[in-house]
Design an enzyme around this catalytic site. Sequence first.
Site, PDB file in Angstrom:
ATOM      1  N   GLY A  16      41.492 -33.034 -34.988  1.00 58.33           N
ATOM      2  CA  GLY A  16      42.728 -32.411 -34.366  1.00 58.33           C
ATOM      3  C   GLY A  16      42.697 -32.748 -32.953  1.00 58.33           C
ATOM      4  N   ASP A  61      42.447 -37.145 -42.222  1.00 57.36           N
ATOM      5  CA  ASP A  61      43.344 -35.702 -42.763  1.00 57.36           C
ATOM      6  C   ASP A  61      42.067 -34.859 -43.079  1.00 57.36           C
ATOM      7  OD1 ASP A  61      44.397 -34.155 -44.449  1.00 57.36           O
ATOM      8  OD2 ASP A  61      45.231 -35.593 -45.817  1.00 57.36           O
ATOM      9  N   VAL A  62      42.060 -33.525 -42.484  1.00 55.41           N
ATOM     10  CA  VAL A  62      40.981 -32.688 -42.642  1.00 55.41           C
ATOM     11  C   VAL A  62      41.131 -31.990 -44.049  1.00 55.41           C
ATOM     12  CG1 VAL A  62      40.621 -32.173 -40.304  1.00 55.41           C
ATOM     13  CG2 VAL A  62      42.441 -30.766 -41.705  1.00 55.41           C
ATOM     14  N   SER A 140      43.082 -18.333 -33.506  1.00 52.85           N
ATOM     15  CA  SER A 140      44.328 -17.924 -32.949  1.00 52.85           C
ATOM     16  C   SER A 140      44.378 -16.226 -32.893  1.00 52.85           C
ATOM     17  CB  SER A 140      45.538 -18.206 -33.782  1.00 52.85           C
ATOM     18  OG  SER A 140      46.833 -17.959 -33.242  1.00 52.85           O
ATOM     19  N   TYR A 152      49.827 -18.769 -41.706  1.00 53.96           N
ATOM     20  CA  TYR A 152      49.153 -19.062 -40.476  1.00 53.96           C
ATOM     21  C   TYR A 152      48.114 -17.832 -39.983  1.00 53.96           C
ATOM     22  CZ  TYR A 152      48.062 -20.745 -35.640  1.00 53.96           C
ATOM     23  OH  TYR A 152      47.940 -21.385 -34.408  1.00 53.96           O
ATOM     24  N   ALA A 155      45.204 -17.940 -42.578  1.00 53.71           N
ATOM     25  CA  ALA A 155      44.386 -19.122 -42.339  1.00 53.71           C
ATOM     26  C   ALA A 155      43.504 -18.538 -40.924  1.00 53.71           C
ATOM     27  CB  ALA A 155      44.961 -20.253 -42.159  1.00 53.71           C
ATOM     28  N   LYS A 156      44.226 -18.381 -40.081  1.00 52.30           N
ATOM     29  CA  LYS A 156      43.264 -18.147 -38.758  1.00 52.30           C
ATOM     30  C   LYS A 156      42.389 -16.805 -38.984  1.00 52.30           C
ATOM     31  CE  LYS A 156      44.748 -21.459 -36.241  1.00 52.30           C
ATOM     32  NZ  LYS A 156      43.894 -22.714 -35.779  1.00 52.30           N
TER      33      LYS A 156
END
Length: 249
Positions: A16, A61-62, A140, A152, A155-156
């Site tokens: 990224g 593409d991770v 984050s 989100y 995931a973070k």
Amino acid sequence: MSTEGRFAGKVALITGGANGIGAATAARFAAGGADVVVADFDEAAAQKTASAVGGRAVRCDVTSRADVEAAVAAAAEPTGRLDILVTCAGIIRDNLLHKMTDDDWESVIATHLRGTFLAAQVAQGHMVSQRSGTMVLVSSTSALGNRGQANYSAAKAGIQGLAKTLSIELGPFGITVNCVAPGFIVSQMTEATAARMGVSMEQFVEAVAEQTPVRRVGQPDDVAGVIEFLCSHDASYVSGQVIYVRGGP
């Protein structure tokens, strides 16, 4: 104290890395003498950033193991080494829980959490063999919870747990693993959020700055500076930590 040459001879892979925090980090590593590899889903943007810092670019593409393996192989190919991994790849699909679709959930989890896992798992093969290396995983402040970001935030938060676990597993091989958790950082993501809210970016920035103790919003280089430190020899005894970069407590 000058930081010139602090990464000389090091190979750094940034997933990224084409924009925002990733691009700012690439510039700092390159200035320190690293061989910088910018990996991004947007190959043209990756090429532009790599050219600007004198690095190399690779499309990645991770969420794809094959892509991640190819990116790590490309990064290590000239010297056989991989010294630094920074995982910045991410997307947002914000929505309230009752409106969130399966795709909203799965795409965010796949990009952030699976993508970070894949990059770390593949990179550690080189680092364990050479018995040295540094990873910084980008989390984050949303890991602490944020309305409309169940996907989100999950995931973070997972990335923070991953970093702490990897620091335990990989520490005996001379590898440090840390997290940075940015707050509001001016980026394409925050611009998209402002548009979705129906306000101008200027209004959005002003409102956030008023609530931030240092009375300004963050810039990508604010986070890149912390990442640079964590990847330097000065932080060689720092591992398993989450550093919040948010202009306040």
